[in-house]
Design a protein around this motif. Structure first.
Motif, PDB file in Angstrom:
ATOM      1  N   PHE A 125       0.812  -1.214   0.000  1.00 40.51           N
ATOM      2  CA  PHE A 125       0.000   0.000   0.000  1.00 40.51           C
ATOM      3  C   PHE A 125       0.847   1.267   0.000  1.00 40.51           C
ATOM      4  O   PHE A 125       0.306   2.372   0.084  1.00 40.51           O
ATOM      5  N   GLY A 126       2.165   1.138  -0.105  1.00 42.93           N
ATOM      6  CA  GLY A 126       3.038   2.312  -0.197  1.00 42.93           C
ATOM      7  C   GLY A 126       3.040   3.163   1.060  1.00 42.93           C
ATOM      8  O   GLY A 126       3.007   4.390   0.981  1.00 42.93           O
ATOM      9  N   ILE A 127       3.084   2.551   2.236  1.00 42.81           N
ATOM     10  CA  ILE A 127       3.034   3.274   3.504  1.00 42.81           C
ATOM     11  C   ILE A 127       4.427   3.334   4.126  1.00 42.81           C
ATOM     12  O   ILE A 127       5.091   2.307   4.302  1.00 42.81           O
ATOM     13  N   SER A 128       4.860   4.550   4.488  1.00 43.65           N
ATOM     14  CA  SER A 128       6.190   4.743   5.043  1.00 43.65           C
ATOM     15  C   SER A 128       6.185   4.614   6.556  1.00 43.65           C
ATOM     16  O   SER A 128       5.147   4.652   7.221  1.00 43.65           O
ATOM     17  N   GLU A 129       7.388   4.495   7.102  1.00 46.42           N
ATOM     18  CA  GLU A 129       7.541   4.406   8.558  1.00 46.42           C
ATOM     19  C   GLU A 129       7.037   5.671   9.233  1.00 46.42           C
ATOM     20  O   GLU A 129       6.403   5.621  10.299  1.00 46.42           O
ATOM     21  N   SER A 130       7.313   6.840   8.633  1.00 43.23           N
ATOM     22  CA  SER A 130       6.893   8.096   9.253  1.00 43.23           C
ATOM     23  C   SER A 130       5.379   8.174   9.374  1.00 43.23           C
ATOM     24  O   SER A 130       4.847   8.662  10.385  1.00 43.23           O
ATOM     25  N   LYS A 131       4.653   7.693   8.364  1.00 45.64           N
ATOM     26  CA  LYS A 131       3.188   7.733   8.424  1.00 45.64           C
ATOM     27  C   LYS A 131       2.674   6.771   9.492  1.00 45.64           C
ATOM     28  O   LYS A 131       1.720   7.092  10.216  1.00 45.64           O
ATOM     29  N   ILE A 132       3.296   5.615   9.597  1.00 41.84           N
ATOM     30  CA  ILE A 132       2.885   4.643  10.610  1.00 41.84           C
ATOM     31  C   ILE A 132       3.130   5.204  12.006  1.00 41.84           C
ATOM     32  O   ILE A 132       2.271   5.106  12.891  1.00 41.84           O
ATOM     33  N   ARG A 133       4.288   5.824  12.202  1.00 38.47           N
ATOM     34  CA  ARG A 133       4.584   6.415  13.508  1.00 38.47           C
ATOM     35  C   ARG A 133       3.567   7.508  13.855  1.00 38.47           C
ATOM     36  O   ARG A 133       3.114   7.619  14.992  1.00 38.47           O
ATOM     37  N   ARG A 134       3.231   8.313  12.881  1.00 37.52           N
ATOM     38  CA  ARG A 134       2.297   9.408  13.130  1.00 37.52           C
ATOM     39  C   ARG A 134       0.939   8.879  13.582  1.00 37.52           C
ATOM     40  O   ARG A 134       0.353   9.356  14.552  1.00 37.52           O
ATOM     41  N   VAL A 135       0.405   7.876  12.889  1.00 40.03           N
ATOM     42  CA  VAL A 135      -0.931   7.380  13.226  1.00 40.03           C
ATOM     43  C   VAL A 135      -0.914   6.643  14.565  1.00 40.03           C
ATOM     44  O   VAL A 135      -1.902   6.664  15.316  1.00 40.03           O
ATOM     45  N   ILE A 136       0.208   6.016  14.911  1.00 32.20           N
ATOM     46  CA  ILE A 136       0.327   5.366  16.218  1.00 32.20           C
ATOM     47  C   ILE A 136       0.251   6.404  17.326  1.00 32.20           C
ATOM     48  O   ILE A 136      -0.483   6.247  18.315  1.00 32.20           O
ATOM     49  N   ILE A 137       0.998   7.493  17.156  1.00 38.39           N
ATOM     50  CA  ILE A 137       1.042   8.543  18.178  1.00 38.39           C
ATOM     51  C   ILE A 137      -0.304   9.239  18.315  1.00 38.39           C
ATOM     52  O   ILE A 137      -0.827   9.422  19.424  1.00 38.39           O
TER      53      ILE A 137
END
Length: 302
Positions: free
Chosen positions: A148-160
């Motif tokens: 799905f083309g998802i980066s680490e930065s986006k994953i970190r943001r949604v977790i936070i």
């Protein structure tokens, strides 16, 4: 069948504000558009804003969505929520706010509310002529989910921002891990890293809590210089830095001179072409909302 609320079904069967806003060259008005997602991944949203230039107020909002029941309802809800708001007020609308407006969404469909939040940010950034921050366009940061083309930065943001605790929740919010599943172990590692960072003792945390309590108990009195500086530091530490750190950046309070707050942008933020957006939207708008509407944030060279 998904357990949808009555509000979700209402806005799915009879969506409000569906369609585009055409450019009419009306004096004092500008049209902006933000687009996220892709048809190949199953969901796509194009958000149109009609903005009164003098007041920065959103006069109208419309959407074009390709997606499921939740995607259409979330998009319709978003347009209803932001009409009449200023752009700065609209930037404070979160995916949680969208879900709450709908009376809740199935957790597996929370990515639809996230898509709405991101389209709104994209439209406002486009209106202001500012490049999207790294966490918005996903062009920077290590790619974690290739499906799905998802980066680490986006994953970190949604977790936070959503206090997520397991990989399944991350999949529900941004789809990462929902394809071949090979990135699920990496997502678990990112969650562990974010949680460890969040539980690390913050410098002067007890002092900041005391200052905030003192301020809350004395709302009738203007802040002293010491109280104001302490509150600025608290907002930076607790509300701004975690988001910037998740994208590989950071900020340090350098000085406070009257209403001018001088900061040092560090890491990715220091060299990013979107540093102006970081200053004005991620930092200045937050400090104006939490401390004083008169504050102006400036970056100083290290």
């Amino acid at each position: 069948m998904w357990d949808y609320t009555d509000k979700v079904l209402e806005l799915f069967y009879e969506p409000k504000n569906q369609g585009a806003i055409e450019e009419t060259n009306e004096s004092g008005v500008k049209i902006a558009m933000g687009e996220v997602g892709s048809i190949a991944c199953g969901d796509a949203l194009r958000l149109h804003l009609k903005v009164e230039v003098a007041s920065d107020k959103i006069l109208d909002a419309r959407f074009q969505t390709f997606g499921c029941t939740s995607a259409i309802a979330s998009s319709s809800a978003l347009t209803e929520m932001i009409k009449g708001l200023t752009l700065d007020e609209a930037l404070k609308v979160s995916n949680k706010d969208i879900a709450n407006y709908l009376g809740g969404l199935p957790e597996a469909k929370m990515h639809c509310s996230v898509m709405g939040q991101e389209a709104l940010e994209a439209a406002i950034y486009n209106y202001r002529g500012i490049p999207l921050a790294a966490h918005d366009d996903d062009d920077e940061g290590a790619l974690v989910c290739s499906c799905f083309g998802i980066s680490e930065s986006k994953i970190r943001r949604v977790i936070i921002e959503n206090n997520l605790t397991d990989a399944e929740q991350v999949t529900n919010y941004v789809k990462a891990g929902g394809g071949c599943g090979s990135c699920l172990a990496n997502i678990d590692d990112i969650i562990k890293s974010v949680r460890e960072q969040a539980t690390a003792p913050a410098l002067n945390k007890d002092y900041n809590v005391k200052v905030a309590t003192d301020i809350a108990n004395s709302k009738q009195r203007p802040l002293t210089n010491v109280q104001r500086i302490a509150l600025i530091q608290k907002v930076l530490d607790e509300e701004v830095r975690p988001v910037l750190i998740a994208d590989g950046g950071d900020v340090e309070l350098y000085d406070v001179d009257g209403d001018r707050v001088k900061v040092l942008l560090q890491g990715a933020c220091g060299s990013c072409s979107s540093s102006t957006a970081t200053l004005k939207i991620a930092i200045e708008a937050r400090l104006q909302d939490r401390v004083s509407k008169n504050l102006i944030v400036e970056a100083v060279e290290p």
